[in-house]
Design a protein around this motif. Sequence first.
Motif, PDB file in Angstrom:
ATOM      1  N   GLY A 436       0.843  -1.204   0.000  1.00  0.00           N
ATOM      2  CA  GLY A 436       0.000   0.000   0.000  1.00  0.00           C
ATOM      3  C   GLY A 436       0.863   1.232   0.000  1.00  0.00           C
ATOM      4  N   TYR A 437       0.517   2.160   0.821  1.00  0.00           N
ATOM      5  CA  TYR A 437       1.275   3.399   0.942  1.00  0.00           C
ATOM      6  C   TYR A 437       1.051   3.934   2.348  1.00  0.00           C
ATOM      7  N   ARG A 438       1.703   5.023   2.674  1.00  0.00           N
ATOM      8  CA  ARG A 438       1.532   5.617   4.002  1.00  0.00           C
ATOM      9  C   ARG A 438       0.857   6.963   3.801  1.00  0.00           C
ATOM     10  N   ARG A 439      -0.329   7.131   4.329  1.00  0.00           N
ATOM     11  CA  ARG A 439      -1.112   8.346   4.035  1.00  0.00           C
ATOM     12  C   ARG A 439      -0.441   9.604   4.581  1.00  0.00           C
ATOM     13  N   HIS A 440       0.167   9.493   5.789  1.00  0.00           N
ATOM     14  CA  HIS A 440       0.781  10.683   6.417  1.00  0.00           C
ATOM     15  C   HIS A 440       2.296  10.499   6.453  1.00  0.00           C
ATOM     16  N   GLY A 441       2.940  11.310   7.269  1.00  0.00           N
ATOM     17  CA  GLY A 441       4.383  11.156   7.458  1.00  0.00           C
ATOM     18  C   GLY A 441       4.648   9.930   8.318  1.00  0.00           C
ATOM     19  N   HIS A 442       5.910   9.724   8.696  1.00  0.00           N
ATOM     20  CA  HIS A 442       6.240   8.560   9.524  1.00  0.00           C
ATOM     21  C   HIS A 442       5.351   8.535  10.766  1.00  0.00           C
ATOM     22  N   ASN A 443       5.253   9.689  11.434  1.00  0.00           N
ATOM     23  CA  ASN A 443       4.181   9.829  12.412  1.00  0.00           C
ATOM     24  C   ASN A 443       3.334  11.012  11.946  1.00  0.00           C
ATOM     25  N   GLU A 444       2.304  11.281  12.671  1.00  0.00           N
ATOM     26  CA  GLU A 444       1.336  12.216  12.124  1.00  0.00           C
ATOM     27  C   GLU A 444       1.783  13.676  12.212  1.00  0.00           C
ATOM     28  N   GLY A 445       2.885  13.918  12.953  1.00  0.00           N
ATOM     29  CA  GLY A 445       3.384  15.280  13.010  1.00  0.00           C
ATOM     30  C   GLY A 445       4.519  15.507  12.010  1.00  0.00           C
ATOM     31  N   ASP A 446       4.819  14.510  11.226  1.00  0.00           N
ATOM     32  CA  ASP A 446       5.995  14.523  10.353  1.00  0.00           C
ATOM     33  C   ASP A 446       5.585  14.957   8.931  1.00  0.00           C
ATOM     34  N   GLU A 447       6.492  15.660   8.232  1.00  0.00           N
ATOM     35  CA  GLU A 447       6.162  16.119   6.873  1.00  0.00           C
ATOM     36  C   GLU A 447       6.847  15.213   5.837  1.00  0.00           C
ATOM     37  N   PRO A 448       6.103  14.343   5.195  1.00  0.00           N
ATOM     38  CA  PRO A 448       6.723  13.406   4.250  1.00  0.00           C
ATOM     39  C   PRO A 448       7.153  14.071   2.953  1.00  0.00           C
ATOM     40  N   GLY A 449       6.560  15.233   2.636  1.00  0.00           N
ATOM     41  CA  GLY A 449       6.864  15.906   1.369  1.00  0.00           C
ATOM     42  C   GLY A 449       8.304  16.380   1.289  1.00  0.00           C
ATOM     43  N   PHE A 450       8.966  16.564   2.454  1.00  0.00           N
ATOM     44  CA  PHE A 450      10.372  17.006   2.405  1.00  0.00           C
ATOM     45  C   PHE A 450      11.231  15.985   1.665  1.00  0.00           C
ATOM     46  N   THR A 451      10.947  14.729   1.870  1.00  0.00           N
ATOM     47  CA  THR A 451      11.835  13.685   1.324  1.00  0.00           C
ATOM     48  C   THR A 451      11.198  12.873   0.199  1.00  0.00           C
ATOM     49  N   GLN A 452       9.884  12.787   0.180  1.00  0.00           N
ATOM     50  CA  GLN A 452       9.206  12.012  -0.861  1.00  0.00           C
ATOM     51  C   GLN A 452       8.194  12.907  -1.583  1.00  0.00           C
ATOM     52  N   PRO A 453       8.645  14.021  -2.187  1.00  0.00           N
ATOM     53  CA  PRO A 453       7.669  14.981  -2.734  1.00  0.00           C
ATOM     54  C   PRO A 453       6.763  14.370  -3.803  1.00  0.00           C
ATOM     55  N   LEU A 454       7.327  13.558  -4.668  1.00  0.00           N
ATOM     56  CA  LEU A 454       6.518  13.033  -5.775  1.00  0.00           C
ATOM     57  C   LEU A 454       5.517  12.011  -5.261  1.00  0.00           C
ATOM     58  N   MET A 455       6.018  11.134  -4.401  1.00  0.00           N
ATOM     59  CA  MET A 455       5.136  10.099  -3.846  1.00  0.00           C
ATOM     60  C   MET A 455       3.967  10.767  -3.115  1.00  0.00           C
ATOM     61  N   TYR A 456       4.279  11.813  -2.358  1.00  0.00           N
ATOM     62  CA  TYR A 456       3.201  12.400  -1.544  1.00  0.00           C
ATOM     63  C   TYR A 456       2.247  13.277  -2.344  1.00  0.00           C
ATOM     64  N   LYS A 457       2.667  13.723  -3.518  1.00  0.00           N
ATOM     65  CA  LYS A 457       1.698  14.363  -4.414  1.00  0.00           C
ATOM     66  C   LYS A 457       0.675  13.319  -4.839  1.00  0.00           C
ATOM     67  N   LYS A 458       1.198  12.134  -5.163  1.00  0.00           N
ATOM     68  CA  LYS A 458       0.306  11.041  -5.584  1.00  0.00           C
ATOM     69  C   LYS A 458      -0.608  10.640  -4.429  1.00  0.00           C
TER      70      LYS A 458
END
Length: 941
Positions: A436-458
Amino acid sequence: MNLEQFSGVNAGYVLELYEKYRQNPEAVDPATREAFASWTPAEIPARADAAPSGPSAAIHVIVGAANLAESIRRYGHLAARIDPLGSTPPGDPSLSPRAHGITDHDLRALPASLVGGPVAESAANAFEAIEKLRRVYCSTTGFDYAHVFVPEERQWLRDAAESGRFLPPMDGKSAHALVDRITQVEVFERFLHRTFPGKTRFSVEGVDMLVPILDEIICGAADRGVRQSIIGMAHRGRLNVLAHVLQKPYSQILAEFKDPVGASTRLNLGWMGDVKYHAGARTAKPRGQMHVEMPPNPSHLEAVNPVVVGMARAAGTIAEEPGAPRFDGARTLPVLIHGDAAFPGQGIVAETLNLSRLRGYDTDGTIHIIANNQVGFTATPAESYSTSYASGLARGFKIPIVHVNADDPVACIEAARLAWEYRSRFRRDVLIDLIGYRRHGHNEGDEPGFTQPLMYKKVAAHPTVRQLFGAALVKQETIAQDELDAIEKKHWAVLEKAFESLKPEEDFVAPVAEPVPAGIAGQTPTGVPFDRLVTINTALQADPKDFTFAKKLERGRERRKAALASIDERTIDWAMAEELALATILADGTPVRLTGEDVERGTFSHRHAVYHDASTGREFVPLQEFPQSRAPFEIYNSPLSENGAIGFEFGYNIQAPGRLVIWEAQYGDFINGAQVMLDQFVTSSRAKWGLQPSLVFLLPHGYEGQGPEHSSARPERILQAAANINLRLVNCTTAAQYFHLLRRQAALLRRDPLPLFVMSPKSLLRHPLVASTPRELQEGRFQSVIDDLDMQARAKNVKRLILCSGKVYVDLITGERRAAADEVAICRVEQLYPFPNVALGEVLGGYPSLRDVVWLQEEPENMGAWEFLRPLLEELVAGRCPVRYIGRPRSASPSEGSAAWHQLNQKTLVDRAFNLRNENEAENTPRALPKEERSLTGSKR
Ligand SMILES: Cc1ncc(C[n+]2csc(CCOP(=O)(O)OP(=O)(O)O)c2C)c(N)n1
């Protein structure tokens, strides 16, 4: 074109089919018959490896078709659409007809039976059968089982995949139930997200199907009579699984989110507890007749794996009869949920998988699920593993793998059913790779877009599995949109109600260990009447019928036979004390499990708990055969593992607290390979989770000139973790002490359970000074402190009291200067923790003229017990005289590497001990850090 190009199973298969046809044309189906009818005998090779140079086009087409089918079965998963975020699968050239020199047109002219399997039954020709095969192997499920070596299992897996018999029916009722469950899972996370914004919960979103998959496995197992399922999992989705699979009340989970500071449980400073996503649970009401249990686990990813497997082994072990215990895996189902970065990365996974088929560790199969969200914190798959899939490690263990797209609920349920059926039928491990995928960051206060910008756009644009599945059901008219909306509202309402009526102080349940009843350990009687020892020993030493002992071992058996001839002779060595202790424990009705590297014989060839017939190899285990036994004895050489093996024994121990579970290290040093298990489970689980382990560790320890790696079991590490009476650490010096210690541990299993660490001997195993008399087994009990018997009459003259522990005591009393040292008394501290305050106080009180008290140890000053004991001793001595240290100086390595240096250092220790003139010398007093070490931390650096 040459048939050799198609050698192997497929060419073989076609030729086999042809041979069948040749002998009896009716034996193959009509279409195949027709195809073979066009072959001429000259074109048919007798065997695949004897192909003629120019077979006809018919052969190459037929073999090509068979090879294509085989390639799809083998490599089809490489083209499966298993990523919900839509990445292009790698594919494989062998999946196209062209790679096999054939066309779709060729396939249409061939019978479906060439493809074989269930897909052929309803296909008009090979082309149709191949298309069906593609739908099975290259859709949203990747069946990955070609590495399974057992043909029967492979055949079953192939048939299970191709028949589609585990696909759930999606009629109105089951579709409704499934979408309801998926909604419940999602709404729970969204509710927490809204109510406690930014709070860590390690949401399951993106692999939501984990919960329905667990439902399916657990229901399947419950229907088949399994009584207990034990689930091990890390942080991801844990709260959701606790709420929905283990029925942990919402109120309790919400109260934990509130974290009620000031609740009565917090007022006690001894309260430790743990964060909410490490907590364990057990279903209050059974599902069917099955209870589901999840042990607590630490942050250390995957560390819980062997613990769960050990728990399952204990739960399935029938320990009611003496002899060797029976294991029945049909009672228990272990399920392990892994992370996609942790599974390949953490060595404990491999150690646990390696246990799965071993005699003393097998659980009749664990179901593994990788909650594969395609990212580990911020790391990508390319940064996390060298295998093609996160699950790659499982292939080496011949574990079938089903990769499944977490956005296809029907495929996920099929995977779950197949996994359970496989486990139940073949009693082996199986793995679901839930992608699957991870809807939020590693935890819910984390910003995943810093490191996985393309994945998190999807991800941001990607509908949830509830939305996708709901929309599909609406489109098919299986369910109406307003029904879906009503389901969602219903689940919100339940959570809102739970939240509104929350009373955090009451709903919060803190784990608290039972208080230790004071002093029980010291009062436990452990002596065994001499007559009983004689009877049991006679039975243990009786020779079995038609059994040939190895010549050298016969002598040892003769010694043990004669050892109880007199009650006052010093005839009981360490191994015999152990055998008699275990035998009497078994005779008292307590089951025993003893494992470790080479424990059956014993690292030092001293134990011989398992004999092998010199001519047939047949095994004889006296502790399983003696008639006085009332409980089973299990003994297994462990695989060469410490972390996995100790984790397993810890799990076994907490699951079966009434059995004495002992793990022996090859040498004590190697226990540091299990530091995670010691720190996270053995020594802290009482404070964190209220568990009450009582595992026994036998750790060969002692400075005998073997170098830095075979000298120290690192008692300082155990002492560092010692607090709140969480363990016992013993370094005892006689066989009788060891006998009473083991018996005391067995007697306290229910009343005062604590892990027991024994610094066990090596050369002293056979030392005459360590041997005991049968009377000492009959009359004594474990003594935490042993005063100097020789000195008591002259106690008034004693100026120095040496305190020491373990083997160095023997060095002292055998030292040349001992006899003349009238002013020096030697007292053994046999138990280092809990610190024997009272007993030592009494000893000190018996020596009125002391000028100093010395702690003497073999270990360097920064190791051993000294740094732990120093403040305790100073408090006890209370300024009467100085407390001094004699031992090796501070050192980065536990011991010297040369035997000659060892001897010199050891002799120096002993000399200093008896040299009262040097009492004011600097080397005998506690020292601060040497200057050069201090300067490293000084402000100038
Ligand atoms: C032994 C260990 N090392 C490092 C960590 C820190 N850590 C916590 S979660 C995590 C990422 C785990 O990734 P994965 O296994 O894919 O699980 P996910 O969080 O993605 O579900 C890391 C590195 C840890 N908890 N344990």
